[in-house]
Design a protein around this motif. Sequence first.
Motif, PDB file in Angstrom:
ATOM      1  N   PHE A 363       0.703  -1.250  -0.142  1.00  0.00           N
ATOM      2  CA  PHE A 363       0.063  -0.001   0.101  1.00  0.00           C
ATOM      3  C   PHE A 363       0.755   1.306   0.027  1.00  0.00           C
ATOM      4  CE2 PHE A 363      -1.951   3.122   3.057  1.00  0.00           C
ATOM      5  CZ  PHE A 363      -2.806   3.707   2.359  1.00  0.00           C
ATOM      6  N   ALA A 364       1.974   1.372   1.037  1.00  0.00           N
ATOM      7  CA  ALA A 364       2.640   2.445   0.950  1.00  0.00           C
ATOM      8  C   ALA A 364       3.684   2.453  -0.493  1.00  0.00           C
ATOM      9  CB  ALA A 364       3.806   2.271   2.131  1.00  0.00           C
ATOM     10  N   MET A 365       3.960   1.594  -1.064  1.00  0.00           N
ATOM     11  CA  MET A 365       4.668   1.636  -2.042  1.00  0.00           C
ATOM     12  C   MET A 365       3.939   2.155  -3.249  1.00  0.00           C
ATOM     13  SD  MET A 365       6.671  -2.146  -2.292  1.00  0.00           S
ATOM     14  CE  MET A 365       8.369  -2.392  -1.637  1.00  0.00           C
ATOM     15  N   GLU A 366       2.511   1.913  -3.195  1.00  0.00           N
ATOM     16  CA  GLU A 366       1.534   2.478  -4.341  1.00  0.00           C
ATOM     17  C   GLU A 366       1.425   4.074  -4.304  1.00  0.00           C
ATOM     18  OE1 GLU A 366      -2.283   2.081  -6.558  1.00  0.00           O
ATOM     19  OE2 GLU A 366      -2.149   0.480  -5.132  1.00  0.00           O
ATOM     20  N   LEU A 367       1.341   4.472  -2.769  1.00  0.00           N
ATOM     21  CA  LEU A 367       1.314   5.672  -2.338  1.00  0.00           C
ATOM     22  C   LEU A 367       2.571   6.515  -2.815  1.00  0.00           C
ATOM     23  CD1 LEU A 367      -0.539   5.816   1.024  1.00  0.00           C
ATOM     24  CD2 LEU A 367      -1.665   5.942  -1.334  1.00  0.00           C
ATOM     25  N   LEU A 373       3.020   9.923  -0.934  1.00  0.00           N
ATOM     26  CA  LEU A 373       3.877   9.849   0.099  1.00  0.00           C
ATOM     27  C   LEU A 373       5.093  10.327  -0.820  1.00  0.00           C
ATOM     28  CD1 LEU A 373       3.279   6.602   1.784  1.00  0.00           C
ATOM     29  CD2 LEU A 373       2.744   8.618   2.692  1.00  0.00           C
ATOM     30  N   SER A 374       5.951  11.095  -0.189  1.00  0.00           N
ATOM     31  CA  SER A 374       7.266  11.695  -0.521  1.00  0.00           C
ATOM     32  C   SER A 374       8.476  10.729   0.007  1.00  0.00           C
ATOM     33  CB  SER A 374       7.292  13.125  -0.238  1.00  0.00           C
ATOM     34  OG  SER A 374       7.407  13.293   1.105  1.00  0.00           O
ATOM     35  N   LEU A 375       9.691  11.122  -0.304  1.00  0.00           N
ATOM     36  CA  LEU A 375      10.857  10.633   0.048  1.00  0.00           C
ATOM     37  C   LEU A 375      10.992  11.220   1.446  1.00  0.00           C
ATOM     38  CD1 LEU A 375      13.128   8.909  -0.879  1.00  0.00           C
ATOM     39  CD2 LEU A 375      14.273  10.862  -1.209  1.00  0.00           C
ATOM     40  N   LYS A 376      10.503  12.229   1.958  1.00  0.00           N
ATOM     41  CA  LYS A 376      10.623  12.787   3.237  1.00  0.00           C
ATOM     42  C   LYS A 376       9.751  11.660   4.050  1.00  0.00           C
ATOM     43  CE  LYS A 376       9.794  16.782   6.088  1.00  0.00           C
ATOM     44  NZ  LYS A 376       9.336  18.339   6.175  1.00  0.00           N
ATOM     45  N   GLY A 380      13.458   8.773   3.690  1.00  0.00           N
ATOM     46  CA  GLY A 380      14.603   8.530   2.521  1.00  0.00           C
ATOM     47  C   GLY A 380      14.695   7.223   1.905  1.00  0.00           C
ATOM     48  N   ILE A 381      13.622   6.335   2.372  1.00  0.00           N
ATOM     49  CA  ILE A 381      13.554   5.179   1.815  1.00  0.00           C
ATOM     50  C   ILE A 381      12.912   5.202   0.361  1.00  0.00           C
ATOM     51  CG2 ILE A 381      12.529   2.673   1.879  1.00  0.00           C
ATOM     52  CD1 ILE A 381      12.673   3.118   4.815  1.00  0.00           C
ATOM     53  N   ASP A 382      13.603   4.701  -0.764  1.00  0.00           N
ATOM     54  CA  ASP A 382      13.176   4.604  -1.825  1.00  0.00           C
ATOM     55  C   ASP A 382      12.107   3.654  -2.196  1.00  0.00           C
ATOM     56  OD1 ASP A 382      12.810   5.283  -4.661  1.00  0.00           O
ATOM     57  OD2 ASP A 382      14.401   4.173  -5.509  1.00  0.00           O
ATOM     58  N   LEU A 383      10.864   3.843  -1.675  1.00  0.00           N
ATOM     59  CA  LEU A 383       9.727   2.826  -1.544  1.00  0.00           C
ATOM     60  C   LEU A 383       9.092   2.387  -2.686  1.00  0.00           C
ATOM     61  CD1 LEU A 383       9.066   1.256   1.159  1.00  0.00           C
ATOM     62  CD2 LEU A 383       6.926   2.722   1.295  1.00  0.00           C
ATOM     63  N   LYS A 384       9.742   2.096  -3.593  1.00  0.00           N
ATOM     64  CA  LYS A 384       9.498   1.725  -5.020  1.00  0.00           C
ATOM     65  C   LYS A 384       8.867   0.225  -4.955  1.00  0.00           C
ATOM     66  CE  LYS A 384      11.426   5.138  -8.021  1.00  0.00           C
ATOM     67  NZ  LYS A 384      12.387   5.403  -9.224  1.00  0.00           N
ATOM     68  N   PHE A 385       8.089  -0.270  -5.700  1.00  0.00           N
ATOM     69  CA  PHE A 385       7.695  -1.546  -6.023  1.00  0.00           C
ATOM     70  C   PHE A 385       8.919  -2.266  -6.516  1.00  0.00           C
ATOM     71  CE2 PHE A 385       3.183  -0.410  -6.504  1.00  0.00           C
ATOM     72  CZ  PHE A 385       2.729  -1.128  -5.622  1.00  0.00           C
ATOM     73  N   ALA A 415      -4.139   3.490   8.128  1.00  0.00           N
ATOM     74  CA  ALA A 415      -3.265   4.193   7.892  1.00  0.00           C
ATOM     75  C   ALA A 415      -3.589   5.363   6.790  1.00  0.00           C
ATOM     76  CB  ALA A 415      -2.236   3.183   7.270  1.00  0.00           C
ATOM     77  N   ALA A 416      -4.522   4.781   6.008  1.00  0.00           N
ATOM     78  CA  ALA A 416      -5.150   5.550   4.913  1.00  0.00           C
ATOM     79  C   ALA A 416      -5.892   6.795   5.535  1.00  0.00           C
ATOM     80  CB  ALA A 416      -6.116   4.968   3.955  1.00  0.00           C
ATOM     81  N   GLN A 417      -6.479   6.367   6.813  1.00  0.00           N
ATOM     82  CA  GLN A 417      -7.458   7.731   7.438  1.00  0.00           C
ATOM     83  C   GLN A 417      -6.354   8.720   7.770  1.00  0.00           C
ATOM     84  OE1 GLN A 417      -9.559   5.302  10.458  1.00  0.00           O
ATOM     85  NE2 GLN A 417     -11.315   4.771   9.167  1.00  0.00           N
ATOM     86  N   ILE A 418      -5.268   8.333   8.367  1.00  0.00           N
ATOM     87  CA  ILE A 418      -4.146   9.160   9.010  1.00  0.00           C
ATOM     88  C   ILE A 418      -3.518  10.074   7.800  1.00  0.00           C
ATOM     89  CG2 ILE A 418      -1.867   9.298  10.062  1.00  0.00           C
ATOM     90  CD1 ILE A 418      -2.732   6.822  11.591  1.00  0.00           C
ATOM     91  N   ILE A 419      -3.097   9.266   6.634  1.00  0.00           N
ATOM     92  CA  ILE A 419      -2.371   9.787   5.628  1.00  0.00           C
ATOM     93  C   ILE A 419      -3.433  10.680   4.762  1.00  0.00           C
ATOM     94  CG2 ILE A 419      -1.265   9.486   3.441  1.00  0.00           C
ATOM     95  CD1 ILE A 419      -0.423   6.729   4.668  1.00  0.00           C
ATOM     96  N   GLY A 420      -4.645  10.140   4.443  1.00  0.00           N
ATOM     97  CA  GLY A 420      -5.570  11.030   3.564  1.00  0.00           C
ATOM     98  C   GLY A 420      -5.259  11.470   2.386  1.00  0.00           C
ATOM     99  N   LYS A 421      -5.299  12.446   1.743  1.00  0.00           N
ATOM    100  CA  LYS A 421      -4.891  12.691   0.145  1.00  0.00           C
ATOM    101  C   LYS A 421      -5.491  11.766  -0.671  1.00  0.00           C
ATOM    102  CE  LYS A 421      -0.474  14.732   1.927  1.00  0.00           C
ATOM    103  NZ  LYS A 421       0.949  14.683   1.899  1.00  0.00           N
ATOM    104  N   GLY A 422      -6.399  11.240  -0.594  1.00  0.00           N
ATOM    105  CA  GLY A 422      -7.284  10.118  -1.372  1.00  0.00           C
ATOM    106  C   GLY A 422      -6.588   8.776  -1.287  1.00  0.00           C
ATOM    107  N   SER A 423      -5.461   8.657  -0.353  1.00  0.00           N
ATOM    108  CA  SER A 423      -5.046   7.251  -0.138  1.00  0.00           C
ATOM    109  C   SER A 423      -6.011   5.992  -0.039  1.00  0.00           C
ATOM    110  CB  SER A 423      -4.059   7.464   0.968  1.00  0.00           C
ATOM    111  OG  SER A 423      -4.730   7.578   2.120  1.00  0.00           O
ATOM    112  N   GLU A 424      -7.250   6.460   0.730  1.00  0.00           N
ATOM    113  CA  GLU A 424      -8.120   5.398   0.839  1.00  0.00           C
ATOM    114  C   GLU A 424      -8.380   4.672  -0.370  1.00  0.00           C
ATOM    115  OE1 GLU A 424      -8.958   9.215   3.698  1.00  0.00           O
ATOM    116  OE2 GLU A 424      -8.580   8.789   1.462  1.00  0.00           O
ATOM    117  N   ASP A 425      -8.499   5.279  -1.551  1.00  0.00           N
ATOM    118  CA  ASP A 425      -8.714   4.307  -2.806  1.00  0.00           C
ATOM    119  C   ASP A 425      -7.966   3.328  -2.871  1.00  0.00           C
ATOM    120  OD1 ASP A 425     -10.863   6.438  -3.299  1.00  0.00           O
ATOM    121  OD2 ASP A 425      -9.819   7.497  -4.855  1.00  0.00           O
ATOM    122  N   TYR A 426      -6.784   3.178  -2.436  1.00  0.00           N
ATOM    123  CA  TYR A 426      -5.574   2.416  -2.696  1.00  0.00           C
ATOM    124  C   TYR A 426      -5.199   1.445  -1.460  1.00  0.00           C
ATOM    125  CZ  TYR A 426      -5.045   6.221  -6.050  1.00  0.00           C
ATOM    126  OH  TYR A 426      -5.141   6.857  -7.024  1.00  0.00           O
ATOM    127  N   ALA A 427      -6.213   1.567  -0.413  1.00  0.00           N
ATOM    128  CA  ALA A 427      -6.090   0.914   0.610  1.00  0.00           C
ATOM    129  C   ALA A 427      -6.888  -0.432   0.559  1.00  0.00           C
ATOM    130  CB  ALA A 427      -6.736   1.506   2.080  1.00  0.00           C
TER     131      ALA A 427
END
Length: 623
Positions: A363-367, A373-376, A380-385, A415-427
């Motif tokens: 889920f975090a990788m897709e975001l 989700l940014s590198l910040k 600093g983890i390059d969280l790519k698939f 986690a999606a509720q905390i992150i927001g920004k439309g992330s719920e669609d990918y949870a």
Amino acid sequence: MASKKFPYGGYKGQILRIDLSTMKIINEPLDPQLAEKFLGGNGLAAYYLYKEIPPKIDAYDKRNKIAIMTGPIAGTILPLCSRVGVFGKSPLTDMFFDSYAGGYFAPELKFAGYDGILIEGKAENPVYLWIDDGKVEFCSAERLWGKGIYETQRLIKEELNDEEVQIAVIGPAGENLVRYAGVFFGVRAAGRGGLGAVLGSKNLKAIAVRGSSDITVYDHEGLVELSEKVIQQIMKNPVSGKTYYEFGTTPNVMAGNLAGVLGTRNWQTEVFPEAEKINGVAFKNTLVKRNKACYNCPMMCGKIAEVNDGPYQGAVTEGPEYETLFSLGSLCGVSDLKAIALGDRLCDDYGMDTLSAGAAVAFAMELYERGILSLKDTGGIDLKFANAEAMLEMLKLISERKGLGDILAEGTRRAAQIIGKGSEDYAVHIKGLEPAGHSARAHKGLGMGYAVATRGGSHHDPRPKAERSGEVDRVTTEGKGQYVAIINNMTAATDSFIICHMAENFLGFFDITEVHSRAIKLVTGLNFGVDGIRTLGERVWNLERAFNCREGKRREDDTLPKRFLTEPIPEGPSAGLYITEEQLEKMKDDYYAFRGWDLQTGIPTKEKLKELGLEFTIKDLWD
């Protein structure tokens, strides 16, 4: 014949009650009428927890209880019956939850004189429980707190001077209240639902058990005869007798990929181009060192794997099994089998469910790839698939609840509720539980079964095998309400035995059989018959549903993730398949009608509850 102390064979007739707040230990006789009505395992746990957990409390409230239950056939000579169940209100789903593990703990608990353990309250300081043939004591776990499950068990065995003691344990993830921390029996995981976190909230690190008493059965000679027949059935069946022995459950990787139903990159697709790198053959040829069996089981489906070279050299684990190859592999886009093996070892040692952990990382990788989700944000983890190192680092951060790991430790829903920004669609979750590696879009019965399941996204409620094997048409929605309900009743009943779901391969995917009926009769003397066991399963399932309805769950909660309802599978042999809202609602209507539930709310009707002897729930649901 049955024990003089208890009218039915197989049982010890005693429940161990532990109050951690008062450090009180009570040996409570098991009511024979409860055995007649709920049998054991799942059934008994559902009854005790419905009666004793106050409605709508937080899962980490000290009034929440954990039940650790055996079934009446545990510890007998019948194979596939070594499993133990862990039950409670889940911190991940906020509903009734049941999770199971194999190994040796359940027989040992029976040998020690108990059919189950009920745990409540909260210890002032970390403790573990030592059960030695009916003698029970609390031991300090101060020096064990913070340690992984492997070292914890080693230290307990050294302290007790007993290498054969059987241990249930939580790891750092449970202590840190990761909402999908499990309870580990040796290294067999009752991983789903976060019940290890509930034990962590109670400051209970472990339970060590040693026993030496016999188990008396109703008809020993008859049970020997049946056991020999079951073993013959196991060995003659090509799956249970050959595939599981050679590969465990890992061939499901290629089977799923060839059918186009292998969840990949957070379920964006269901075809993994590199599936061959993590399939059963690669696993066996690259990592497997030897087989391992649960108590009295000829299948030996467990596999001890070791990484002998490369950056992950030295990783040793029991597994990974299919669900972990899916969750830490294809779901995260990772094709490095050795990295997955290390991830499996880490999750075990942290005491964390590989399914939900892998799903949270995916889920975090897709975001991250979508820029939500940014590198910040990732530290600093390059969280790519496909980034195996990033996946492994995130597992560590989740267990420690550090950085982004602290958010992902909440599960994808929160986690999606905390992150927001439309992330719920990918949870991708169902009632808070991330689904297993079996496609809801390509298997219409399974998909609807996930939606109505008392656990949410657990394939152990609707069971996927009939649709995956082609024995049942996976695409049609017709008849799936009745089909799923019958399977639910079967799983609720067999989880009350408790019998391994691997038995489905030779007993059938759908329903209770004469073998189930005969096994219970020979062990206990209880003559349920096939129809009686079906009714038992229906009773237990409705009681679980009543628990969840009392928590406020209704028809609208019986749903699927947005991705499964709106995005067709984009490629491969199952391209174009998904479940529409209309299909789901029609199947739910059929399911509720067959069950005798109210069509508007999904609550079992008063008439159905009375019919099943669950009158005590009516005041909570209807008055």
